[in-house]
Design a protein around this motif. Sequence first.
Motif, PDB file in Angstrom:
ATOM      1  N   GLY A 188       0.817  -1.200   0.000  1.00  0.00           N
ATOM      2  CA  GLY A 188       0.000   0.000   0.000  1.00  0.00           C
ATOM      3  C   GLY A 188       0.850   1.250   0.000  1.00  0.00           C
ATOM      4  N   LEU A 189       0.409   2.231  -0.765  1.00  0.00           N
ATOM      5  CA  LEU A 189       1.113   3.506  -0.818  1.00  0.00           C
ATOM      6  C   LEU A 189       0.277   4.583  -0.144  1.00  0.00           C
ATOM      7  CD1 LEU A 189       3.222   5.085  -3.560  1.00  0.00           C
ATOM      8  CD2 LEU A 189       1.226   6.378  -2.783  1.00  0.00           C
ATOM      9  N   SER A 190       0.896   5.309   0.783  1.00  0.00           N
ATOM     10  CA  SER A 190       0.266   6.460   1.423  1.00  0.00           C
ATOM     11  C   SER A 190      -1.050   6.060   2.097  1.00  0.00           C
ATOM     12  CB  SER A 190       0.088   7.583   0.392  1.00  0.00           C
ATOM     13  OG  SER A 190      -0.152   8.814   1.011  1.00  0.00           O
ATOM     14  N   LEU A 191      -2.179   6.584   1.644  1.00  0.00           N
ATOM     15  CA  LEU A 191      -3.466   6.220   2.235  1.00  0.00           C
ATOM     16  C   LEU A 191      -3.724   4.728   2.099  1.00  0.00           C
ATOM     17  CD1 LEU A 191      -6.135   7.059   3.560  1.00  0.00           C
ATOM     18  CD2 LEU A 191      -6.996   7.637   1.276  1.00  0.00           C
ATOM     19  N   GLY A 192      -3.218   4.105   1.031  1.00  0.00           N
ATOM     20  CA  GLY A 192      -3.374   2.663   0.878  1.00  0.00           C
ATOM     21  C   GLY A 192      -2.690   1.891   1.984  1.00  0.00           C
ATOM     22  N   ALA A 193      -1.512   2.352   2.415  1.00  0.00           N
ATOM     23  CA  ALA A 193      -0.830   1.707   3.529  1.00  0.00           C
ATOM     24  C   ALA A 193      -1.524   2.003   4.849  1.00  0.00           C
ATOM     25  CB  ALA A 193       0.625   2.158   3.590  1.00  0.00           C
ATOM     26  N   ILE A 194      -2.077   3.209   4.981  1.00  0.00           N
ATOM     27  CA  ILE A 194      -2.815   3.552   6.201  1.00  0.00           C
ATOM     28  C   ILE A 194      -4.026   2.630   6.355  1.00  0.00           C
ATOM     29  CG2 ILE A 194      -4.219   5.362   7.285  1.00  0.00           C
ATOM     30  CD1 ILE A 194      -2.207   7.383   6.024  1.00  0.00           C
ATOM     31  N   ALA A 195      -4.740   2.374   5.251  1.00  0.00           N
ATOM     32  CA  ALA A 195      -5.815   1.387   5.296  1.00  0.00           C
ATOM     33  C   ALA A 195      -5.255   0.009   5.622  1.00  0.00           C
ATOM     34  CB  ALA A 195      -6.563   1.368   3.961  1.00  0.00           C
ATOM     35  N   GLY A 196      -4.045  -0.267   5.137  1.00  0.00           N
ATOM     36  CA  GLY A 196      -3.402  -1.536   5.462  1.00  0.00           C
ATOM     37  C   GLY A 196      -3.093  -1.682   6.937  1.00  0.00           C
ATOM     38  N   PHE A 197      -2.753  -0.585   7.606  1.00  0.00           N
ATOM     39  CA  PHE A 197      -2.527  -0.663   9.048  1.00  0.00           C
ATOM     40  C   PHE A 197      -3.795  -1.121   9.774  1.00  0.00           C
ATOM     41  CE2 PHE A 197       0.637   3.043   8.360  1.00  0.00           C
ATOM     42  CZ  PHE A 197       1.661   2.159   8.074  1.00  0.00           C
ATOM     43  N   GLU A 198      -4.949  -0.695   9.267  1.00  0.00           N
ATOM     44  CA  GLU A 198      -6.213  -1.136   9.870  1.00  0.00           C
ATOM     45  C   GLU A 198      -6.466  -2.611   9.578  1.00  0.00           C
ATOM     46  OE1 GLU A 198      -9.543  -0.919  12.217  1.00  0.00           O
ATOM     47  OE2 GLU A 198      -7.924   0.556  11.987  1.00  0.00           O
ATOM     48  N   VAL A 199      -6.051  -3.072   8.403  1.00  0.00           N
ATOM     49  CA  VAL A 199      -6.107  -4.512   8.117  1.00  0.00           C
ATOM     50  C   VAL A 199      -5.261  -5.262   9.142  1.00  0.00           C
ATOM     51  CG1 VAL A 199      -5.403  -6.299   6.460  1.00  0.00           C
ATOM     52  CG2 VAL A 199      -6.588  -4.245   5.659  1.00  0.00           C
ATOM     53  N   ALA A 200      -4.096  -4.710   9.463  1.00  0.00           N
ATOM     54  CA  ALA A 200      -3.218  -5.345  10.447  1.00  0.00           C
ATOM     55  C   ALA A 200      -3.883  -5.448  11.811  1.00  0.00           C
ATOM     56  CB  ALA A 200      -1.899  -4.571  10.553  1.00  0.00           C
ATOM     57  N   ARG A 201      -4.723  -4.475  12.160  1.00  0.00           N
ATOM     58  CA  ARG A 201      -5.455  -4.538  13.428  1.00  0.00           C
ATOM     59  C   ARG A 201      -6.551  -5.590  13.380  1.00  0.00           C
ATOM     60  NH1 ARG A 201      -5.473   1.159  12.834  1.00  0.00           N
ATOM     61  NH2 ARG A 201      -4.037   2.196  14.265  1.00  0.00           N
ATOM     62  N   ARG A 202      -7.286  -5.619  12.278  1.00  0.00           N
ATOM     63  CA  ARG A 202      -8.488  -6.442  12.197  1.00  0.00           C
ATOM     64  C   ARG A 202      -8.212  -7.897  11.852  1.00  0.00           C
ATOM     65  NH1 ARG A 202     -13.473  -2.844   9.978  1.00  0.00           N
ATOM     66  NH2 ARG A 202     -12.949  -0.927  11.115  1.00  0.00           N
ATOM     67  N   ALA A 203      -7.237  -8.134  11.005  1.00  0.00           N
ATOM     68  CA  ALA A 203      -7.012  -9.500  10.525  1.00  0.00           C
ATOM     69  C   ALA A 203      -5.525  -9.742  10.284  1.00  0.00           C
ATOM     70  CB  ALA A 203      -7.816  -9.740   9.255  1.00  0.00           C
ATOM     71  N   PRO A 204      -4.697  -9.645  11.314  1.00  0.00           N
ATOM     72  CA  PRO A 204      -3.252  -9.816  11.109  1.00  0.00           C
ATOM     73  C   PRO A 204      -2.894 -11.182  10.543  1.00  0.00           C
ATOM     74  CG  PRO A 204      -3.802  -9.908  13.453  1.00  0.00           C
ATOM     75  CD  PRO A 204      -5.031  -9.429  12.739  1.00  0.00           C
ATOM     76  N   GLU A 205      -3.732 -12.180  10.824  1.00  0.00           N
ATOM     77  CA  GLU A 205      -3.447 -13.523  10.331  1.00  0.00           C
ATOM     78  C   GLU A 205      -3.563 -13.634   8.812  1.00  0.00           C
ATOM     79  OE1 GLU A 205      -7.818 -13.197  10.606  1.00  0.00           O
ATOM     80  OE2 GLU A 205      -6.148 -12.583  11.911  1.00  0.00           O
ATOM     81  N   ARG A 206      -4.233 -12.677   8.188  1.00  0.00           N
ATOM     82  CA  ARG A 206      -4.382 -12.702   6.729  1.00  0.00           C
ATOM     83  C   ARG A 206      -3.128 -12.188   6.012  1.00  0.00           C
ATOM     84  NH1 ARG A 206      -9.505 -11.835   4.621  1.00  0.00           N
ATOM     85  NH2 ARG A 206      -8.456 -12.070   2.597  1.00  0.00           N
TER      86      ARG A 206
END
Length: 247
Positions: free
Chosen positions: A62-80
Amino acid sequence: MNPADRPPVVFVPGMLCDADLWSAVAPRLPGRVVHVAITAPGIGGMAEQILSAVEGPFVLAGLSLGAIAGFEVARRAPERLAGFCAMSTNAGAPTPEQLAGWAELAGRTGCGEFETVVIEEILPTMFAGRVPAPALGEQFLAMARRIGPAVFRAQLAAQATRRDALAAIAGLHCPVLALCGARDALCPPEFHRAIAAQARDSAFRVLPDAGHLLPVEAPEATAASLADWLCEIPSLQLYEEPPCPRS
């Protein structure tokens, strides 16, 4: 590992960008890639857009806002997450100055100034120099016009919902690559050094003479950095055939 079973690379673009952001990078990577558009007016909604794009584990780039959304993925579903490349981004919470600036841009856009905002406020921050080469500027402007004012305002609203992500990064067990440009006016190298310092399994790479939109301004170096990093993840055995490309 069967090539069909290898986790795909999910590309998530930044604000005012679409899949064309990765057009010169994706073909240089072996394996399957998936493009995700982030249009929700909140970071949580964007994270769900990413998670619903593929089944099973994946590598998120993810770039910029895409990575920021990715940080939320890391919170919600780190196993993915089989891997996470955080590119040209900021893991910190918004500052009061940022919140005020985004509100101003949203207001001006709502009053019909979308084109002016993009050209005068956003474009000068996208590349290593405030006046980019014509081809680079036109590629960004074409993406921004396709995104349009409604989605831009939703993305600005989402920016205001983000929160500090360092704890989420520290909780990841997958490899993390923090990749940035040495001349990024928005997200300088120290932001990425902080991301790498939090991750358990991290790599930190800075591309010289590049600004914010690394995949547009430095596509070969960006692709090489991604490919080399992917090949260094032995637990995934991602790219055994063909051989890993090297920079």
